[in-house]
Design a protein around this motif. Structure first.
Motif, PDB file in Angstrom:
ATOM      1  N   GLY A  10       0.810  -1.205   0.000  1.00  0.00           N
ATOM      2  CA  GLY A  10       0.000   0.000   0.000  1.00  0.00           C
ATOM      3  C   GLY A  10       0.844   1.255   0.000  1.00  0.00           C
ATOM      4  N   LEU A  11       0.168   2.369   0.294  1.00  0.00           N
ATOM      5  CA  LEU A  11       0.807   3.681   0.332  1.00  0.00           C
ATOM      6  C   LEU A  11       0.948   4.122   1.785  1.00  0.00           C
ATOM      7  CD1 LEU A  11       1.743   6.353  -1.023  1.00  0.00           C
ATOM      8  CD2 LEU A  11      -0.675   7.025  -1.054  1.00  0.00           C
ATOM      9  N   VAL A  12       2.141   4.567   2.144  1.00  0.00           N
ATOM     10  CA  VAL A  12       2.398   5.005   3.512  1.00  0.00           C
ATOM     11  C   VAL A  12       3.359   6.192   3.480  1.00  0.00           C
ATOM     12  CG1 VAL A  12       4.342   3.426   3.836  1.00  0.00           C
ATOM     13  CG2 VAL A  12       3.024   4.190   5.825  1.00  0.00           C
ATOM     14  N   GLN A  13       3.260   7.039   4.471  1.00  0.00           N
ATOM     15  CA  GLN A  13       4.178   8.173   4.563  1.00  0.00           C
ATOM     16  C   GLN A  13       5.516   7.726   5.139  1.00  0.00           C
ATOM     17  OE1 GLN A  13       2.189  11.249   6.853  1.00  0.00           O
ATOM     18  NE2 GLN A  13       1.403  12.200   4.973  1.00  0.00           N
ATOM     19  N   ALA A  14       6.549   8.463   4.808  1.00  0.00           N
ATOM     20  CA  ALA A  14       7.877   8.170   5.352  1.00  0.00           C
ATOM     21  C   ALA A  14       7.824   8.137   6.879  1.00  0.00           C
ATOM     22  CB  ALA A  14       8.873   9.223   4.879  1.00  0.00           C
ATOM     23  N   GLY A  15       8.498   7.142   7.435  1.00  0.00           N
ATOM     24  CA  GLY A  15       8.471   6.947   8.870  1.00  0.00           C
ATOM     25  C   GLY A  15       7.391   5.993   9.341  1.00  0.00           C
ATOM     26  N   GLY A  16       6.493   5.643   8.455  1.00  0.00           N
ATOM     27  CA  GLY A  16       5.397   4.752   8.796  1.00  0.00           C
ATOM     28  C   GLY A  16       5.782   3.289   8.713  1.00  0.00           C
ATOM     29  N   SER A  17       4.776   2.440   8.891  1.00  0.00           N
ATOM     30  CA  SER A  17       4.989   0.990   8.918  1.00  0.00           C
ATOM     31  C   SER A  17       3.980   0.277   8.027  1.00  0.00           C
ATOM     32  CB  SER A  17       4.841   0.453  10.347  1.00  0.00           C
ATOM     33  OG  SER A  17       5.793   1.017  11.220  1.00  0.00           O
ATOM     34  N   LEU A  18       4.394  -0.866   7.530  1.00  0.00           N
ATOM     35  CA  LEU A  18       3.527  -1.783   6.802  1.00  0.00           C
ATOM     36  C   LEU A  18       3.924  -3.195   7.151  1.00  0.00           C
ATOM     37  CD1 LEU A  18       3.293  -0.394   3.131  1.00  0.00           C
ATOM     38  CD2 LEU A  18       1.419  -0.555   4.776  1.00  0.00           C
ATOM     39  N   ARG A  19       2.959  -4.113   7.047  1.00  0.00           N
ATOM     40  CA  ARG A  19       3.251  -5.532   7.258  1.00  0.00           C
ATOM     41  C   ARG A  19       2.789  -6.301   6.037  1.00  0.00           C
ATOM     42  NH1 ARG A  19       0.558 -10.143  10.990  1.00  0.00           N
ATOM     43  NH2 ARG A  19       2.452 -11.238  11.659  1.00  0.00           N
ATOM     44  N   LEU A  20       3.727  -6.988   5.405  1.00  0.00           N
ATOM     45  CA  LEU A  20       3.424  -7.836   4.270  1.00  0.00           C
ATOM     46  C   LEU A  20       3.253  -9.280   4.738  1.00  0.00           C
ATOM     47  CD1 LEU A  20       5.991  -6.512   1.619  1.00  0.00           C
ATOM     48  CD2 LEU A  20       3.709  -5.642   2.172  1.00  0.00           C
ATOM     49  N   SER A  21       2.341  -9.979   4.074  1.00  0.00           N
ATOM     50  CA  SER A  21       2.137 -11.396   4.342  1.00  0.00           C
ATOM     51  C   SER A  21       2.248 -12.168   3.045  1.00  0.00           C
ATOM     52  CB  SER A  21       0.761 -11.644   4.951  1.00  0.00           C
ATOM     53  OG  SER A  21       0.617 -10.961   6.172  1.00  0.00           O
ATOM     54  N   CYS A  22       2.636 -13.422   3.162  1.00  0.00           N
ATOM     55  CA  CYS A  22       2.767 -14.275   1.971  1.00  0.00           C
ATOM     56  C   CYS A  22       2.476 -15.702   2.379  1.00  0.00           C
ATOM     57  CB  CYS A  22       4.177 -14.148   1.399  1.00  0.00           C
ATOM     58  SG  CYS A  22       4.567 -15.365   0.137  1.00  0.00           S
ATOM     59  N   LEU A  80       6.650  -9.861   6.612  1.00  0.00           N
ATOM     60  CA  LEU A  80       7.702  -8.848   6.611  1.00  0.00           C
ATOM     61  C   LEU A  80       7.153  -7.602   7.278  1.00  0.00           C
ATOM     62  CD1 LEU A  80      10.629  -8.288   5.642  1.00  0.00           C
ATOM     63  CD2 LEU A  80       9.609  -7.140   3.659  1.00  0.00           C
ATOM     64  N   GLN A  81       7.612  -7.349   8.485  1.00  0.00           N
ATOM     65  CA  GLN A  81       7.234  -6.141   9.198  1.00  0.00           C
ATOM     66  C   GLN A  81       8.219  -5.046   8.829  1.00  0.00           C
ATOM     67  OE1 GLN A  81       4.570  -5.503  11.321  1.00  0.00           O
ATOM     68  NE2 GLN A  81       5.296  -3.387  11.194  1.00  0.00           N
ATOM     69  N   MET A  82       7.705  -3.975   8.248  1.00  0.00           N
ATOM     70  CA  MET A  82       8.547  -2.891   7.766  1.00  0.00           C
ATOM     71  C   MET A  82       8.258  -1.632   8.574  1.00  0.00           C
ATOM     72  SD  MET A  82       8.290  -3.554   3.653  1.00  0.00           S
ATOM     73  CE  MET A  82       6.549  -3.145   3.575  1.00  0.00           C
ATOM     74  N   ASN A  83       9.247  -1.176   9.309  1.00  0.00           N
ATOM     75  CA  ASN A  83       9.121   0.030  10.131  1.00  0.00           C
ATOM     76  C   ASN A  83      10.056   1.118   9.621  1.00  0.00           C
ATOM     77  OD1 ASN A  83       7.330  -1.380  11.837  1.00  0.00           O
ATOM     78  ND2 ASN A  83       9.009  -2.092  13.134  1.00  0.00           N
ATOM     79  N   SER A  84       9.819   2.333  10.046  1.00  0.00           N
ATOM     80  CA  SER A  84      10.666   3.472   9.664  1.00  0.00           C
ATOM     81  C   SER A  84      10.887   3.506   8.161  1.00  0.00           C
ATOM     82  CB  SER A  84      12.010   3.400  10.404  1.00  0.00           C
ATOM     83  OG  SER A  84      11.831   3.384  11.798  1.00  0.00           O
ATOM     84  N   LEU A  85       9.812   3.367   7.432  1.00  0.00           N
ATOM     85  CA  LEU A  85       9.910   3.290   5.975  1.00  0.00           C
ATOM     86  C   LEU A  85      10.434   4.588   5.375  1.00  0.00           C
ATOM     87  CD1 LEU A  85       6.701   1.237   5.322  1.00  0.00           C
ATOM     88  CD2 LEU A  85       8.977   0.637   4.479  1.00  0.00           C
TER      89      LEU A  85
END
Length: 121
Positions: A10-22, A80-85
């Motif tokens: 998805g779309l997130v602002q810098a500094g945000g987080s996303l979690r991908l699953s597979c 995949l937990q992505m922080n501080s994007l």
């Protein structure tokens, strides 16, 4: 047949987080390594992170300390937990699973269709 399906981009602002699953499904005897690659426009596909069936992990230098890979073997799923994007994390993220379909035969990498991650500045 083996299917690998990603979700969570998805779309997130810098500094945000996303979690991908597979999740991997289908005719699977065992899954060895699972992992994530990414490909930004005009660039080659690059490794992001990989995790073995035993839980050992390896990360690309640009994501160390910010991304965490994990897996649920019972669900044949990797996360995949992505922080501080950062904007430079923008790419299509691809999941793969190294699958043995029949016991005693060679394993093969199965890939998902990719999920877009966009980080705005």
């Amino acid at each position: 047949q083996v299917q690998v399906v990603e979700s969570g981009g998805g779309l997130v602002q810098a500094g945000g987080s996303l979690r991908l699953s597979c999740a991997a499904s289908g005719s699977i005897f065992s899954i060895n390594a699972m992992g994530w690659y990414r490909q930004a426009p005009g660039k080659q596909r690059e490794l992001v992170a990989v995790i073995t069936s035993g839980g050992s992990t390896n990360y690309a230098d640009p994501v160390k300390g910010r991304f965490t890979i994990s897996r649920d073997n019972a669900k044949s799923t990797v996360y995949l937990q992505m922080n501080s994007l950062k904007p430079e994390d923008t790419a299509v993220y691809y999941c793969y699973a190294d699958v043995t379909v029949v016991a005693g035969t060679l394993s093969y990498d199965y890939w998902g269709q990719g999920t877009q991650v966009t980080v705005s500045s």
